[in-house]
Design a protein around this motif. Structure first.
Motif, PDB file in Angstrom:
ATOM      1  N   GLY A  42       0.877  -0.990   0.071  1.00  0.00           N
ATOM      2  CA  GLY A  42      -0.128  -0.068  -0.026  1.00  0.00           C
ATOM      3  C   GLY A  42       1.027   1.155   0.015  1.00  0.00           C
ATOM      4  O   GLY A  42       2.090   1.326  -0.649  1.00  0.00           O
ATOM      5  N   SER A  43       0.453   2.298   0.567  1.00  0.00           N
ATOM      6  CA  SER A  43       1.120   3.455   0.599  1.00  0.00           C
ATOM      7  C   SER A  43       2.366   3.486   1.646  1.00  0.00           C
ATOM      8  O   SER A  43       3.161   4.253   1.712  1.00  0.00           O
ATOM      9  N   LEU A  44       2.271   2.511   2.699  1.00  0.00           N
ATOM     10  CA  LEU A  44       2.961   2.492   3.672  1.00  0.00           C
ATOM     11  C   LEU A  44       3.243   1.072   4.251  1.00  0.00           C
ATOM     12  O   LEU A  44       2.470   0.217   4.152  1.00  0.00           O
ATOM     13  N   VAL A  45       4.538   1.092   4.643  1.00  0.00           N
ATOM     14  CA  VAL A  45       4.836  -0.422   5.240  1.00  0.00           C
ATOM     15  C   VAL A  45       5.634  -0.352   6.357  1.00  0.00           C
ATOM     16  O   VAL A  45       6.558   0.814   6.685  1.00  0.00           O
ATOM     17  N   ILE A  46       4.968  -0.760   7.602  1.00  0.00           N
ATOM     18  CA  ILE A  46       5.341  -0.842   8.861  1.00  0.00           C
ATOM     19  C   ILE A  46       6.035  -1.948   9.532  1.00  0.00           C
ATOM     20  O   ILE A  46       5.398  -2.994   9.223  1.00  0.00           O
TER      21      ILE A  46
END
Length: 219
Positions: A42-46
């Protein structure tokens, strides 16, 4: 704290406590590559980890092209982001106390979280090497020792046969000697008490010379 971070932490903890993931055995001080394997970005990988000693810990967040969004102060000392675009986080040197636990990442797409496969880092058990020479020596000492031999119930010892064979003739000889001694003593006693005729025969009386001459005169 932003609501989306709270949501990420709650979902991650639920996923970790459910037992999902795979174990990876590592050695002390080893460089470890942790693969998250996201199916969709997605827009962010945590990145998070759930440590065995200190609990939940946020590692870092990256954009979908691998650019860091937010990292902790100790991130550069502990981790490397050289393969972060391949969803691989590198642990520079594994420490059993501070790094043992479950590692995972999540892709944030809108309001939806998609987790990759979790990885549990486990310390490899080191077997203590045994000196074969000393082990063989100890084995020889144990095997060369004189064993304790006990007669089982029902078994006859050879000594039980030898003892009667030796003591039997000795006892018989002593008994025979005692019997001969008794017979000899009785026989000798009878000889002493028996009166033989030649022992008690009266001897002729010898007269004095003076009396013998007087007798001759009268004649």
């Amino acid at each position: 704290m932003d609501q989306k971070w709270i949501l990420v932490i709650l979902v991650f903890c639920q996923k970790m406590t459910s037992g999902a993931g795979e174990d990876k055995t590592v050695k002390e001080g080893q460089l470890v590559e942790i693969n998250c394997a996201l199916q969709e970005k997605g827009s962010l990988v945590i990145w998070f980890r759930l440590l065995d000693t200190s609990g939940m810990e946020f590692i870092a967040s990256f954009s979908n092209n691998g650019m860091p969004k937010y990292v902790t102060n100790s991130f550069s000392k502990t981790f490397s982001e050289s393969r972060i675009q391949q969803d691989v986080l590198i642990l520079r040197s594994f420490n059993t106390i501070s790094d043992s636990g479950v590692y995972n990442c999540a892709s944030l797409k809108g309001n939806e979280l998609k987790f990759g496969i979790a990885t549990r880092l486990v310390m490899e058990k080191v077997e203590v090497a045994v000196d074969k020479a000393s082990q063989a020596t100890n084995l020889n000492i144990c095997t060369t020792a004189t064993p304790c031999v006990c007669n089982k119930q029902g078994e006859t010892s050879p000594q039980m046969f030898c003892t009667p064979i030796i003591l039997g003739p000795l006892a018989g000889g002593c008994g025979l000697l005692l019997l001969l001694l008794i017979i000899t003593a009785v026989y000798c006693n009878q000889i002493r008490t028996r009166r033989c005729p030649h022992h008690y025969k009266r001897k002729p009386r010898v007269e004095a010379p003076g009396k013998q001459m007087m007798t001759n005169r009268h004649v």
